[in-house]
Design a protein around this motif. Structure first.
Motif, PDB file in Angstrom:
ATOM      1  N   UNK A 103       0.800  -1.229   0.000  1.00 27.43           N
ATOM      2  CA  UNK A 103       0.000   0.000   0.000  1.00 27.43           C
ATOM      3  C   UNK A 103       0.828   1.272   0.000  1.00 27.43           C
ATOM      4  N   UNK A 104       1.989   1.212   0.661  1.00 28.60           N
ATOM      5  CA  UNK A 104       2.801   2.418   0.819  1.00 28.60           C
ATOM      6  C   UNK A 104       4.231   2.128   0.377  1.00 28.60           C
ATOM      7  N   UNK A 105       4.452   1.965  -0.928  1.00 24.35           N
ATOM      8  CA  UNK A 105       5.784   1.559  -1.411  1.00 24.35           C
ATOM      9  C   UNK A 105       6.885   2.568  -1.116  1.00 24.35           C
ATOM     10  N   UNK A 106       6.522   3.837  -0.865  1.00 28.10           N
ATOM     11  CA  UNK A 106       7.548   4.846  -0.610  1.00 28.10           C
ATOM     12  C   UNK A 106       7.847   5.011   0.876  1.00 28.10           C
ATOM     13  N   UNK A 107       7.053   4.361   1.720  1.00 33.88           N
ATOM     14  CA  UNK A 107       7.281   4.420   3.166  1.00 33.88           C
ATOM     15  C   UNK A 107       8.255   3.314   3.563  1.00 33.88           C
ATOM     16  N   UNK A 108       9.168   3.608   4.468  1.00 30.89           N
ATOM     17  CA  UNK A 108      10.075   2.589   4.984  1.00 30.89           C
ATOM     18  C   UNK A 108       9.309   1.710   5.969  1.00 30.89           C
ATOM     19  N   UNK A 109       9.125   0.452   5.626  1.00 25.03           N
ATOM     20  CA  UNK A 109       8.426  -0.498   6.476  1.00 25.03           C
ATOM     21  C   UNK A 109       9.459  -1.416   7.114  1.00 25.03           C
ATOM     22  N   UNK A 110       9.477  -1.452   8.436  1.00 24.92           N
ATOM     23  CA  UNK A 110      10.433  -2.287   9.161  1.00 24.92           C
ATOM     24  C   UNK A 110       9.645  -3.335   9.934  1.00 24.92           C
ATOM     25  N   UNK A 111       9.898  -4.603   9.616  1.00 25.15           N
ATOM     26  CA  UNK A 111       9.174  -5.696  10.269  1.00 25.15           C
ATOM     27  C   UNK A 111       9.902  -6.121  11.539  1.00 25.15           C
ATOM     28  N   UNK A 112       9.184  -6.142  12.641  1.00 24.92           N
ATOM     29  CA  UNK A 112       9.778  -6.550  13.906  1.00 24.92           C
ATOM     30  C   UNK A 112       9.089  -5.852  15.060  1.00 24.92           C
ATOM     31  N   UNK A 113       9.402  -6.274  16.268  1.00 28.23           N
ATOM     32  CA  UNK A 113       8.834  -5.667  17.462  1.00 28.23           C
ATOM     33  C   UNK A 113       9.526  -4.337  17.739  1.00 28.23           C
ATOM     34  N   UNK A 114       8.742  -3.369  18.174  1.00 22.97           N
ATOM     35  CA  UNK A 114       9.272  -2.016  18.381  1.00 22.97           C
ATOM     36  C   UNK A 114      10.477  -2.017  19.307  1.00 22.97           C
ATOM     37  N   UNK A 115      10.383  -2.758  20.411  1.00 26.11           N
ATOM     38  CA  UNK A 115      11.464  -2.748  21.391  1.00 26.11           C
ATOM     39  C   UNK A 115      12.741  -3.361  20.829  1.00 26.11           C
ATOM     40  N   UNK A 116      12.620  -4.211  19.798  1.00 27.02           N
ATOM     41  CA  UNK A 116      13.791  -4.839  19.183  1.00 27.02           C
ATOM     42  C   UNK A 116      14.394  -3.969  18.086  1.00 27.02           C
ATOM     43  N   UNK A 117      13.564  -3.494  17.172  1.00 22.64           N
ATOM     44  CA  UNK A 117      14.101  -2.745  16.027  1.00 22.64           C
ATOM     45  C   UNK A 117      14.588  -1.351  16.428  1.00 22.64           C
ATOM     46  N   UNK A 118      14.014  -0.799  17.524  1.00 25.98           N
ATOM     47  CA  UNK A 118      14.435   0.527  17.983  1.00 25.98           C
ATOM     48  C   UNK A 118      15.521   0.450  19.050  1.00 25.98           C
ATOM     49  N   UNK A 119      15.640  -0.707  19.683  1.00 23.60           N
ATOM     50  CA  UNK A 119      16.590  -0.859  20.779  1.00 23.60           C
ATOM     51  C   UNK A 119      18.032  -0.977  20.338  1.00 23.60           C
ATOM     52  N   UNK A 120      18.904  -1.065  21.311  1.00 23.69           N
ATOM     53  CA  UNK A 120      20.344  -1.166  21.057  1.00 23.69           C
ATOM     54  C   UNK A 120      20.629  -2.333  20.113  1.00 23.69           C
ATOM     55  N   UNK A 121      21.338  -2.042  19.020  1.00 19.50           N
ATOM     56  CA  UNK A 121      21.689  -3.070  18.054  1.00 19.50           C
ATOM     57  C   UNK A 121      20.626  -3.342  17.011  1.00 19.50           C
ATOM     58  N   UNK A 122      19.455  -2.700  17.128  1.00 19.65           N
ATOM     59  CA  UNK A 122      18.382  -2.874  16.155  1.00 19.65           C
ATOM     60  C   UNK A 122      18.638  -2.087  14.883  1.00 19.65           C
ATOM     61  N   UNK A 123      17.884  -2.371  13.802  1.00 15.74           N
ATOM     62  CA  UNK A 123      18.112  -1.696  12.522  1.00 15.74           C
ATOM     63  C   UNK A 123      17.842  -0.195  12.545  1.00 15.74           C
ATOM     64  N   UNK A 124      17.100   0.287  13.548  1.00 13.84           N
ATOM     65  CA  UNK A 124      16.814   1.727  13.630  1.00 13.84           C
ATOM     66  C   UNK A 124      17.536   2.394  14.792  1.00 13.84           C
ATOM     67  N   UNK A 125      18.533   1.720  15.340  1.00 16.04           N
ATOM     68  CA  UNK A 125      19.203   2.220  16.538  1.00 16.04           C
ATOM     69  C   UNK A 125      19.945   3.540  16.314  1.00 16.04           C
ATOM     70  N   UNK A 126      20.282   3.850  15.064  1.00 15.36           N
ATOM     71  CA  UNK A 126      21.035   5.076  14.799  1.00 15.36           C
ATOM     72  C   UNK A 126      20.144   6.201  14.272  1.00 15.36           C
ATOM     73  N   UNK A 127      18.834   6.018  14.315  1.00  7.17           N
ATOM     74  CA  UNK A 127      17.909   7.014  13.764  1.00  7.17           C
ATOM     75  C   UNK A 127      17.462   8.012  14.833  1.00  7.17           C
ATOM     76  N   UNK A 128      16.987   9.176  14.349  1.00  9.03           N
ATOM     77  CA  UNK A 128      16.360  10.158  15.207  1.00  9.03           C
ATOM     78  C   UNK A 128      15.093  10.662  14.514  1.00  9.03           C
ATOM     79  N   UNK A 129      14.024  10.749  15.273  1.00 10.59           N
ATOM     80  CA  UNK A 129      12.735  11.171  14.732  1.00 10.59           C
ATOM     81  C   UNK A 129      12.209  12.367  15.503  1.00 10.59           C
ATOM     82  N   UNK A 130      11.445  13.212  14.809  1.00  5.90           N
ATOM     83  CA  UNK A 130      10.861  14.397  15.444  1.00  5.90           C
ATOM     84  C   UNK A 130       9.768  13.992  16.426  1.00  5.90           C
TER      85      UNK A 130
END
Length: 208
Positions: A103-130
């Motif tokens: 549905x949203x091909x231009x949106x970055x979709x990350x599959x996984x549990x929030x606490x895992x993908x956002x946590x230390x060592x996760x694929x989004x660990x180096x990101x910053x969001x507003x």
């Protein structure tokens, strides 16, 4: 100026919308067996979607969405003016994640549990969001997991960033003591009666 859609076209648009919503409801009901991921009897409605994104300012920068589900909040964020390429949607259910990618091909979709993908060592660990929007059923989770999720989200938010979270309960999904321990406060941001079931939106932010 462009002409208004004809009556026939408006009817076709309405039918497509109803069909899409019906298909989402069937998918949603099919996932109800997994209470870890799904916390309501129906997908969040458009009134709740509009309310939960109403505090988002697209000019502030990238936005994080956790528990994206069938994409109701994703669509509302884009309608709010958040560019698709500035939006990251996290979804643990593989069926919903595949639906979001279609549905949203231009949106970055990350599959996984929030606490895992956002946590230390996760694929989004180096990101910053507003700011962030959550469709997670936090009340379904034990308090320790709720705290882990909030810690992971706020580790990725800018210092003045806020999380917009809805709940079906009578109060915020984490008590004042637990929020204070995390350095957070929760403020009601509106009650949505036109949702099944009715929901309250909270703005959670770091304590000033």
């Amino acid at each position: 100026m462009d002409s208004e859609p004809s009556v026939a076209e408006r009817i076709r648009q309405s039918r497509r919308r109803i069909q899409s919503e019906s298909e989402d409801a069937l998918r949603f009901l099919g996932r109800l067996r997994n209470a870890r991921m799904v916390g309501a009897v129906a997908p969040s409605g458009p009134a709740l979607a509009r309310r939960i994104v109403s505090g988002i300012d697209p000019a502030r920068g990238a936005v994080l969405e956790v528990g994206a589900g069938t994409g109701v909040f994703t669509a509302a964020l884009i309608a709010r003016g958040v560019p698709a390429e500035a939006l990251t949607a996290v979804e643990a259910d593989p069926v919903f994640a595949a639906l979001l990618r279609a549905r949203f091909p231009e949106v970055e979709i990350v599959e996984g549990r929030a606490e895992d993908v956002l946590g230390e060592g996760g694929p989004l660990a180096d990101r910053r969001y507003a700011d962030a929007v959550s469709g997670l059923p936090l009340l379904n989770f034990p308090p320790t997991l709720r705290r882990r999720i909030l810690e992971a989200i706020f580790a990725r938010l800018m210092e003045d960033g806020a999380l917009y979270q809805f709940t079906y309960g009578p109060r915020a999904p984490l008590g004042r003591g637990s929020l204070a321990a995390l350095g957070l406060v929760a403020e009601p941001a509106g009650r949505v009666w036109r949702n099944l079931p009715p929901a309250t939106v909270y703005r959670i932010r770091r304590h000033a």
